[in-house]
Structure formats: C-alpha cells, structure tokens
Write a protein that holds these residues in place. Sequence first.
Motif, PDB file in Angstrom:
ATOM      1  N   HIS A  44       0.811  -1.219   0.000  1.00  0.00           N
ATOM      2  CA  HIS A  44       0.000   0.000   0.000  1.00  0.00           C
ATOM      3  C   HIS A  44       0.839   1.261   0.000  1.00  0.00           C
ATOM      4  CE1 HIS A  44      -3.558  -2.385   0.471  1.00  0.00           C
ATOM      5  NE2 HIS A  44      -2.986  -3.008   1.477  1.00  0.00           N
ATOM      6  N   ALA A  45       1.956   1.226   0.697  1.00  0.00           N
ATOM      7  CA  ALA A  45       2.753   2.446   0.827  1.00  0.00           C
ATOM      8  C   ALA A  45       4.110   2.336   0.146  1.00  0.00           C
ATOM      9  CB  ALA A  45       2.958   2.774   2.311  1.00  0.00           C
ATOM     10  N   ASP A  46       4.394   1.171  -0.468  1.00  0.00           N
ATOM     11  CA  ASP A  46       5.683   0.941  -1.106  1.00  0.00           C
ATOM     12  C   ASP A  46       6.841   1.240  -0.160  1.00  0.00           C
ATOM     13  OD1 ASP A  46       4.554   0.086  -3.450  1.00  0.00           O
ATOM     14  OD2 ASP A  46       4.501   2.097  -4.310  1.00  0.00           O
ATOM     15  N   GLN A  47       6.679   0.864   1.096  1.00  0.00           N
ATOM     16  CA  GLN A  47       7.727   1.056   2.089  1.00  0.00           C
ATOM     17  C   GLN A  47       8.195  -0.306   2.564  1.00  0.00           C
ATOM     18  OE1 GLN A  47       5.812   3.232   5.170  1.00  0.00           O
ATOM     19  NE2 GLN A  47       5.941   5.177   4.099  1.00  0.00           N
ATOM     20  N   ILE A  48       9.446  -0.387   2.951  1.00  0.00           N
ATOM     21  CA  ILE A  48       9.957  -1.635   3.491  1.00  0.00           C
ATOM     22  C   ILE A  48       9.675  -1.654   4.987  1.00  0.00           C
ATOM     23  CG2 ILE A  48      12.044  -2.953   3.968  1.00  0.00           C
ATOM     24  CD1 ILE A  48      12.997  -2.296   1.244  1.00  0.00           C
ATOM     25  N   VAL A  49       9.119  -2.774   5.445  1.00  0.00           N
ATOM     26  CA  VAL A  49       8.801  -2.931   6.853  1.00  0.00           C
ATOM     27  C   VAL A  49       9.709  -4.022   7.406  1.00  0.00           C
ATOM     28  CG1 VAL A  49       6.996  -3.576   8.488  1.00  0.00           C
ATOM     29  CG2 VAL A  49       6.399  -2.315   6.419  1.00  0.00           C
ATOM     30  N   THR A  50      10.365  -3.762   8.510  1.00  0.00           N
ATOM     31  CA  THR A  50      11.168  -4.774   9.182  1.00  0.00           C
ATOM     32  C   THR A  50      10.624  -4.959  10.582  1.00  0.00           C
ATOM     33  OG1 THR A  50      12.748  -3.212  10.133  1.00  0.00           O
ATOM     34  CG2 THR A  50      13.238  -4.028   7.906  1.00  0.00           C
ATOM     35  N   GLY A  51      11.114  -5.994  11.245  1.00  0.00           N
ATOM     36  CA  GLY A  51      10.690  -6.215  12.620  1.00  0.00           C
ATOM     37  C   GLY A  51      10.993  -5.026  13.494  1.00  0.00           C
ATOM     38  N   ALA A  52      12.063  -4.303  13.165  1.00  0.00           N
ATOM     39  CA  ALA A  52      12.488  -3.169  13.989  1.00  0.00           C
ATOM     40  C   ALA A  52      11.588  -1.954  13.840  1.00  0.00           C
ATOM     41  CB  ALA A  52      13.925  -2.785  13.646  1.00  0.00           C
ATOM     42  N   ASN A  53      10.928  -1.796  12.696  1.00  0.00           N
ATOM     43  CA  ASN A  53      10.112  -0.590  12.527  1.00  0.00           C
ATOM     44  C   ASN A  53       8.624  -0.877  12.371  1.00  0.00           C
ATOM     45  OD1 ASN A  53       9.940  -1.435   9.878  1.00  0.00           O
ATOM     46  ND2 ASN A  53      10.968   0.328   9.000  1.00  0.00           N
ATOM     47  N   LEU A  54       8.167  -1.972  12.927  1.00  0.00           N
ATOM     48  CA  LEU A  54       6.738  -2.266  12.947  1.00  0.00           C
ATOM     49  C   LEU A  54       6.026  -1.336  13.920  1.00  0.00           C
ATOM     50  CD1 LEU A  54       6.631  -6.161  13.137  1.00  0.00           C
ATOM     51  CD2 LEU A  54       5.942  -4.759  11.203  1.00  0.00           C
ATOM     52  N   SER A  55       4.812  -0.979  13.596  1.00  0.00           N
ATOM     53  CA  SER A  55       4.014  -0.212  14.548  1.00  0.00           C
ATOM     54  C   SER A  55       3.694  -1.116  15.739  1.00  0.00           C
ATOM     55  CB  SER A  55       2.708   0.249  13.888  1.00  0.00           C
ATOM     56  OG  SER A  55       1.866  -0.871  13.649  1.00  0.00           O
ATOM     57  N   ALA A  56       3.309  -0.529  16.843  1.00  0.00           N
ATOM     58  CA  ALA A  56       2.969  -1.315  18.040  1.00  0.00           C
ATOM     59  C   ALA A  56       1.817  -2.274  17.732  1.00  0.00           C
ATOM     60  CB  ALA A  56       2.602  -0.380  19.197  1.00  0.00           C
ATOM     61  N   GLU A  57       0.860  -1.824  16.955  1.00  0.00           N
ATOM     62  CA  GLU A  57      -0.295  -2.665  16.584  1.00  0.00           C
ATOM     63  C   GLU A  57       0.159  -3.843  15.713  1.00  0.00           C
ATOM     64  OE1 GLU A  57      -3.797  -1.991  13.496  1.00  0.00           O
ATOM     65  OE2 GLU A  57      -4.009  -0.717  15.276  1.00  0.00           O
ATOM     66  N   ALA A  58       1.002  -3.563  14.725  1.00  0.00           N
ATOM     67  CA  ALA A  58       1.505  -4.627  13.852  1.00  0.00           C
ATOM     68  C   ALA A  58       2.387  -5.590  14.640  1.00  0.00           C
ATOM     69  CB  ALA A  58       2.260  -4.042  12.675  1.00  0.00           C
ATOM     70  N   ARG A  59       3.211  -5.064  15.547  1.00  0.00           N
ATOM     71  CA  ARG A  59       4.071  -5.915  16.375  1.00  0.00           C
ATOM     72  C   ARG A  59       3.229  -6.852  17.224  1.00  0.00           C
ATOM     73  NH1 ARG A  59       8.703  -8.450  16.632  1.00  0.00           N
ATOM     74  NH2 ARG A  59       9.905  -6.629  16.096  1.00  0.00           N
ATOM     75  N   ALA A  60       2.157  -6.337  17.822  1.00  0.00           N
ATOM     76  CA  ALA A  60       1.279  -7.178  18.648  1.00  0.00           C
ATOM     77  C   ALA A  60       0.641  -8.283  17.804  1.00  0.00           C
ATOM     78  CB  ALA A  60       0.199  -6.317  19.304  1.00  0.00           C
ATOM     79  N   GLU A  61       0.279  -7.964  16.584  1.00  0.00           N
ATOM     80  CA  GLU A  61      -0.335  -8.955  15.703  1.00  0.00           C
ATOM     81  C   GLU A  61       0.669 -10.037  15.301  1.00  0.00           C
ATOM     82  OE1 GLU A  61      -2.465  -8.966  11.372  1.00  0.00           O
ATOM     83  OE2 GLU A  61      -2.864  -7.264  12.695  1.00  0.00           O
ATOM     84  N   ILE A  62       1.863  -9.629  14.919  1.00  0.00           N
ATOM     85  CA  ILE A  62       2.874 -10.587  14.473  1.00  0.00           C
ATOM     86  C   ILE A  62       3.371 -11.447  15.640  1.00  0.00           C
ATOM     87  CG2 ILE A  62       5.014  -9.237  14.652  1.00  0.00           C
ATOM     88  CD1 ILE A  62       4.042 -11.296  11.608  1.00  0.00           C
ATOM     89  N   GLU A  63       3.375 -10.916  16.845  1.00  0.00           N
ATOM     90  CA  GLU A  63       3.812 -11.681  18.018  1.00  0.00           C
ATOM     91  C   GLU A  63       2.903 -12.892  18.266  1.00  0.00           C
ATOM     92  OE1 GLU A  63       6.573 -11.427  20.022  1.00  0.00           O
ATOM     93  OE2 GLU A  63       7.287  -9.876  18.638  1.00  0.00           O
ATOM     94  N   GLN A  64       1.681 -12.863  17.759  1.00  0.00           N
ATOM     95  CA  GLN A  64       0.752 -13.981  17.953  1.00  0.00           C
ATOM     96  C   GLN A  64       1.220 -15.249  17.253  1.00  0.00           C
ATOM     97  OE1 GLN A  64      -3.302 -12.850  17.050  1.00  0.00           O
ATOM     98  NE2 GLN A  64      -3.021 -10.864  18.020  1.00  0.00           N
ATOM     99  N   ILE A  65       2.080 -15.116  16.249  1.00  0.00           N
ATOM    100  CA  ILE A  65       2.560 -16.306  15.539  1.00  0.00           C
ATOM    101  C   ILE A  65       3.998 -16.670  15.913  1.00  0.00           C
ATOM    102  CG2 ILE A  65       0.971 -16.010  13.602  1.00  0.00           C
ATOM    103  CD1 ILE A  65       3.430 -14.973  11.987  1.00  0.00           C
ATOM    104  N   LYS A  66       4.536 -15.997  16.904  1.00  0.00           N
ATOM    105  CA  LYS A  66       5.900 -16.297  17.351  1.00  0.00           C
ATOM    106  C   LYS A  66       5.943 -17.713  17.924  1.00  0.00           C
ATOM    107  CE  LYS A  66       9.502 -14.766  20.522  1.00  0.00           C
ATOM    108  NZ  LYS A  66       9.865 -13.789  21.557  1.00  0.00           N
ATOM    109  N   PRO A  67       6.892 -18.532  17.477  1.00  0.00           N
ATOM    110  CA  PRO A  67       7.012 -19.875  18.053  1.00  0.00           C
ATOM    111  C   PRO A  67       7.240 -19.811  19.568  1.00  0.00           C
ATOM    112  CG  PRO A  67       8.223 -19.747  16.016  1.00  0.00           C
ATOM    113  CD  PRO A  67       7.797 -18.332  16.354  1.00  0.00           C
ATOM    114  N   LYS A  68       6.758 -20.827  20.259  1.00  0.00           N
ATOM    115  CA  LYS A  68       6.813 -20.864  21.714  1.00  0.00           C
ATOM    116  C   LYS A  68       8.221 -21.119  22.256  1.00  0.00           C
ATOM    117  CE  LYS A  68       2.150 -22.695  21.819  1.00  0.00           C
ATOM    118  NZ  LYS A  68       1.326 -23.872  22.020  1.00  0.00           N
ATOM    119  N   SER A  69       9.102 -21.669  21.422  1.00  0.00           N
ATOM    120  CA  SER A  69      10.454 -21.996  21.880  1.00  0.00           C
ATOM    121  C   SER A  69      11.474 -21.241  21.033  1.00  0.00           C
ATOM    122  CB  SER A  69      10.691 -23.500  21.741  1.00  0.00           C
ATOM    123  OG  SER A  69      10.624 -23.868  20.365  1.00  0.00           O
TER     124      SER A  69
END
Length: 187
Positions: free
Chosen positions: A9-34
Amino acid sequence: MAGIVVNAHADQIVTGANLSAEARAEIEQIKPKSTFETQNLPPAPDYGSPDSWVALPDKKDSADFAPSNTKYPESQANSSADVFFIYPTTLSNARDNWNVPIDDTASVQDIDDIMVFCASAFNAAAKVYVPRYRQANLYAFFDDKTTSGIKALDLAYRDVERAFLYYIKFYNKGRLFILAGHSQGSI
C-alpha cells in the motif's frame, strides 16, 4: 538482521524493527513458543522419495493444472526444459516450531492449492519440479530480537539446496532449467 516485507500500500519496506505497536502485537501472535535451539526439529526430507516432492513431471499433482480453455495445455512430457520451483510461505500459525514439517496436514493442503496458481504456470513449457522443504514460520522474517529466525530460514534454505543438488544429480540429465520461486521460495 531483521526480515523484510514490502508494504504494497505504501511501497515502504517494513522490518521487525520498525513495525508499529499494533503490527508488532499482531505478528507476536505467531511467534514460536520456543527458541530455534530448543524446538523439536521436523525430520529432514528424503528427496529420493516422491513424497518429498510437491510436484514431479511424472507424478499427478496440482502443478499439472491447466484451464480447459487455454491455448497452452499441460505438456511436461514433451518439454525440453525444466523449472525448479520453490513455493512461498504457506503456514504462519505453526507456533510449535520455527520450521514446519513437510507432512504438516494444513501446510500440505496450502502448498497444493498454491501450486495451481504458481508452478502450473510453467507446465506448458517445462517439466515442473517442486521440492517440499521445512519452510520457516512467517515470524522468522520479523524476529529482530534473537537469531532463531535467521536459523529457521537457514534450515529451509539447506533443504532447498539439498533438493536442488538431488534434482541436478538424478532428474536434470543436462537439460536447460529455470530456477523460480515466490516469497520465501525466492530467498
């Protein structure tokens, strides 16, 4: 090193380091448990077995699909070239592992569905070879706090490398070939 994804949508590169707090919370839901080191590694594929391949030219599979009204029907048997195709990330919620087993039921179905739209595009012009590999969990692209993501991607790459070397030794027979991939498969 953080994984990257292009925000269409914005033609911007997104990395783990510059995710918004909302996006970080969403992506953390799929983080492996170990961590990568403490996970139960899925067994390595045996590329001598047809079960370790999503698609082979002489195997009936979803990469054989061709629409009934096409000018370019599936013709792998008569092709003079090969395509070695690596599929994209298909399963993002496998929280038990950093790498998905090649026989994971949901992943197998997702991969078969994707082959109809990706690898089948080549079947009128080439023999299609698609290895199964222990793909990295989607979270690996966003893991900027540990080395688990990098290690998961490396494991996936090593499977693909082994599959390619097997393909060259046992299937290629000196034929021209194209390397093709999508998403994780293009890394």
